[in-house]
Write an enzyme that holds these catalytic residues in place. Structure first.
Site, PDB file in Angstrom:
ATOM      1  N   TYR A 102      -1.813   0.434  10.604  1.00  0.00           N
ATOM      2  CA  TYR A 102      -2.081  -0.211   9.317  1.00  0.00           C
ATOM      3  C   TYR A 102      -0.848  -0.112   8.404  1.00  0.00           C
ATOM      4  CZ  TYR A 102      -3.693  -0.813   4.538  1.00  0.00           C
ATOM      5  OH  TYR A 102      -3.809  -1.228   3.236  1.00  0.00           O
ATOM      6  N   GLU A 143       0.250   3.581   1.779  1.00  0.00           N
ATOM      7  CA  GLU A 143       0.324   3.974   3.192  1.00  0.00           C
ATOM      8  C   GLU A 143       1.712   3.672   3.772  1.00  0.00           C
ATOM      9  OE1 GLU A 143      -2.056   5.267   5.668  1.00  0.00           O
ATOM     10  OE2 GLU A 143      -2.834   6.040   3.790  1.00  0.00           O
ATOM     11  N   SER A 159       0.833  -1.212   0.000  1.00  0.00           N
ATOM     12  CA  SER A 159       0.000   0.000   0.000  1.00  0.00           C
ATOM     13  C   SER A 159       0.861   1.252   0.000  1.00  0.00           C
ATOM     14  CB  SER A 159      -0.870  -0.010   1.256  1.00  0.00           C
ATOM     15  OG  SER A 159      -1.384   1.274   1.504  1.00  0.00           O
TER      16      SER A 159
HETATM   17  O1  G4F Z   1     -10.536   6.840   2.229  1.00  0.00           O
HETATM   18  P1  G4F Z   1      -9.575   6.770   3.341  1.00  0.00           P
HETATM   19  O2  G4F Z   1     -10.063   6.179   4.620  1.00  0.00           O
HETATM   20  O3  G4F Z   1      -8.320   5.998   2.749  1.00  0.00           O
HETATM   21  P2  G4F Z   1      -6.770   5.936   3.196  1.00  0.00           P
HETATM   22  O4  G4F Z   1      -6.587   6.186   4.630  1.00  0.00           O
HETATM   23  O5  G4F Z   1      -6.006   6.827   2.257  1.00  0.00           O
HETATM   24  O6  G4F Z   1      -6.407   4.411   2.911  1.00  0.00           O
HETATM   25  C1  G4F Z   1      -6.881   3.705   1.779  1.00  0.00           C
HETATM   26  O7  G4F Z   1      -5.926   3.689   0.738  1.00  0.00           O
HETATM   27  C2  G4F Z   1      -4.715   2.990   1.041  1.00  0.00           C
HETATM   28  C3  G4F Z   1      -3.820   3.061  -0.187  1.00  0.00           C
HETATM   29  O8  G4F Z   1      -3.013   4.185  -0.073  1.00  0.00           O
HETATM   30  C4  G4F Z   1      -5.015   1.550   1.414  1.00  0.00           C
HETATM   31  F1  G4F Z   1      -3.874   0.903   1.719  1.00  0.00           F
HETATM   32  C5  G4F Z   1      -5.968   1.533   2.594  1.00  0.00           C
HETATM   33  O9  G4F Z   1      -6.299   0.191   2.901  1.00  0.00           O
HETATM   34  C6  G4F Z   1      -7.218   2.286   2.216  1.00  0.00           C
HETATM   35  O10 G4F Z   1      -7.833   1.592   1.150  1.00  0.00           O
HETATM   36  O11 G4F Z   1      -9.018   8.242   3.694  1.00  0.00           O
HETATM   37  C7  G4F Z   1      -8.500   9.090   2.707  1.00  0.00           C
HETATM   38  C8  G4F Z   1      -8.255  10.470   3.295  1.00  0.00           C
HETATM   39  C9  G4F Z   1      -7.468  10.470   4.601  1.00  0.00           C
HETATM   40  O12 G4F Z   1      -6.506  11.470   4.553  1.00  0.00           O
HETATM   41  C10 G4F Z   1      -8.500  10.821   5.665  1.00  0.00           C
HETATM   42  O13 G4F Z   1      -7.995  11.512   6.789  1.00  0.00           O
HETATM   43  O14 G4F Z   1      -9.511  11.068   3.601  1.00  0.00           O
HETATM   44  C11 G4F Z   1      -9.425  11.721   4.844  1.00  0.00           C
HETATM   45  N1  G4F Z   1     -10.759  11.865   5.427  1.00  0.00           N
HETATM   46  C12 G4F Z   1     -11.349  13.052   5.743  1.00  0.00           C
HETATM   47  N2  G4F Z   1     -12.549  12.824   6.291  1.00  0.00           N
HETATM   48  C13 G4F Z   1     -11.585  10.854   5.768  1.00  0.00           C
HETATM   49  C14 G4F Z   1     -12.723  11.465   6.315  1.00  0.00           C
HETATM   50  N3  G4F Z   1     -11.472   9.528   5.628  1.00  0.00           N
HETATM   51  C15 G4F Z   1     -12.518   8.762   6.045  1.00  0.00           C
HETATM   52  N4  G4F Z   1     -12.425   7.419   5.886  1.00  0.00           N
HETATM   53  N5  G4F Z   1     -13.649   9.318   6.603  1.00  0.00           N
HETATM   54  C16 G4F Z   1     -13.792  10.662   6.761  1.00  0.00           C
HETATM   55  O15 G4F Z   1     -14.809  11.135   7.284  1.00  0.00           O
END
Ligand code: G4F
Length: 337
Positions: free
Chosen positions: A152, A130, A128
């Site tokens: 993670y 990440e 990832s």
């Molecule tokens: O959609 P996210 O939860 O994805 P994240 O953390 O980037 O991770 C995903 O992608 C990775 C690949 O780089 C995978 F390995 C991992 O398993 C997963 O699929 O969050 C994306 C961004 C973050 O910066 C988070 O802080 O969105 C921001 N965010 C802002 N508000 C939020 C929210 N994320 C989530 N989930 N929910 C919110 O309300």
């Protein structure tokens, strides 16, 4: 003779697209699912319901070496795609222990079972972006140092290193795909893109009035999962096992995703999006953008979806799904403590 593939995580977004892709190529496709999923197929198998008569499922758990060993001992596999994981970054801050257990030990169990029983099977490990975390260079490529920012991310670095070690120590064909964020209408509702598109659909239908989000300024390199499973397969067909970055090379903020998604429904995101501290992370990754030139040169891989095409497909799919099924409870704002 058709090839036989084993997919861990076959019920997820990537697993379901990969199963479809491999079936279309003539593969015999097997999947590992948790026993609890077998007891609740209607809910757990929504992404693979249309494939159930063409794939073979085996009950096993990433927490149990004997169960993985048992599946691997029953059939000779040409390829194994290890996709299963606790993949929600925010959850890994809540319970780092189970994330580490499943993601590190689960990967080790799969590698060890293959070494023991089928050392010639080609293995794909879902790495990832990440792993890059607090990035030291932009864009990120295969040699960018890792600085993970969550349990993670740490678990994925460990899985990546384990995979490389089995390749170097035992001569096995083991590769890691370093995949940047990849989305689709099959994305889980907890991830920010699907949370946004599903809430846009609810607002458009008049059953929701706001969208609560955390950090709107975080930037991600968002591609389409359908494109990314092609890359996984291609990595296992090469003469030499190696690791590849898979990304679009373009980065957008969460705010830009909101603007585009509300725009598809003819709405202005500023009227509906509310900032909620609850959704901020203890340690954030501000910017991810990948350089997939190595995959382009050696695998001939390139993405076929644009950012706007992805957003449009997700919003329209959520609007159609809501119209067909009627409103469901909104789980994206649930606070689990
Ligand atoms: O959609 P996210 O939860 O994805 P994240 O953390 O980037 O991770 C995903 O992608 C990775 C690949 O780089 C995978 F390995 C991992 O398993 C997963 O699929 O969050 C994306 C961004 C973050 O910066 C988070 O802080 O969105 C921001 N965010 C802002 N508000 C939020 C929210 N994320 C989530 N989930 N929910 C919110 O309300």
């Amino acid at each position: 003779m058709s090839k036989r593939a084993l997919i861990t995580g076959i019920t997820g977004q990537d697993g379901s697209y990969l199963a479809e892709y491999l079936l279309a190529l003539g593969y015999e496709v097997h999947g590992i699912v948790r026993r609890v999923a077998l007891e609740d197929p209607e809910r757990r198998f929504t992404r693979i319901a249309h494939l159930l008569d063409r794939i073979r499922l085996h009950g096993a758990s990433l927490e149990s070496y004997p169960s993985i060993f048992n599946v691997v001992s029953r059939h000779q596999f040409d390829e194994c795609y290890h996709l299963a994981a606790q993949s929600f970054v925010a959850e890994s801050f809540q319970d780092g222990f189970s994330t580490m257990n499943i993601n590190i030990n689960g990967t080790h169990y799969v590698l060890a079972a293959l070494k023991e029983l089928q050392p010639t099977c080609h293995l794909y490990f879902a790495g990832s972006s990440e792993m890059f975390g607090k990035v030291t260079e932009t864009p990120q490529h295969e040699t960018t140092p890792f600085h993970p920012r969550s349990p993670y991310g740490i678990s994925k670095v460990a899985g990546f290193q384990l995979t490389r070690n089995y390749r170097e120590a035992f001569g096995m064909y083991c590769v890691s795909g370093i995949l940047f964020n990849h989305e689709s209408p099959r994305r889980g509702f907890e991830f920010v893109t699907r949370k946004i598109t599903s809430t846009v659909a609810r607002i458009k239908a008049g059953v929701a009035s706001e969208l609560r989000l955390g950090n709107l300024e975080a930037k991600r390199d968002w591609g389409h999962a359908k494109d990314y499973v092609r890359a996984m397969h291609s990595m296992l067909q090469q003469p030499q096992a190696d690791d590849y970055v898979i990304a679009t090379g373009q980065s957008h903020s969460v705010r830009e995703f909101c603007e585009a998604a509300f725009g598809v429904a003819g709405l202005d995101y500023q009227e509906y999006v509310k900032i909620d501290e609850f959704f901020y992370r203890p340690a954030e990754i501000d910017l991810l953008v990948g350089d997939a030139s190595r995959a382009r040169e050696l695998l001939g891989w390139k993405p076929s979806y644009t950012f706007n095409g992805l957003v449009e497909e997700m919003v329209n799919a959520d609007i159609e799904a809501l119209a067909a099924a009627g409103p469901r409870p909104n789980v994206t704002h649930a606070r689990l403590t």
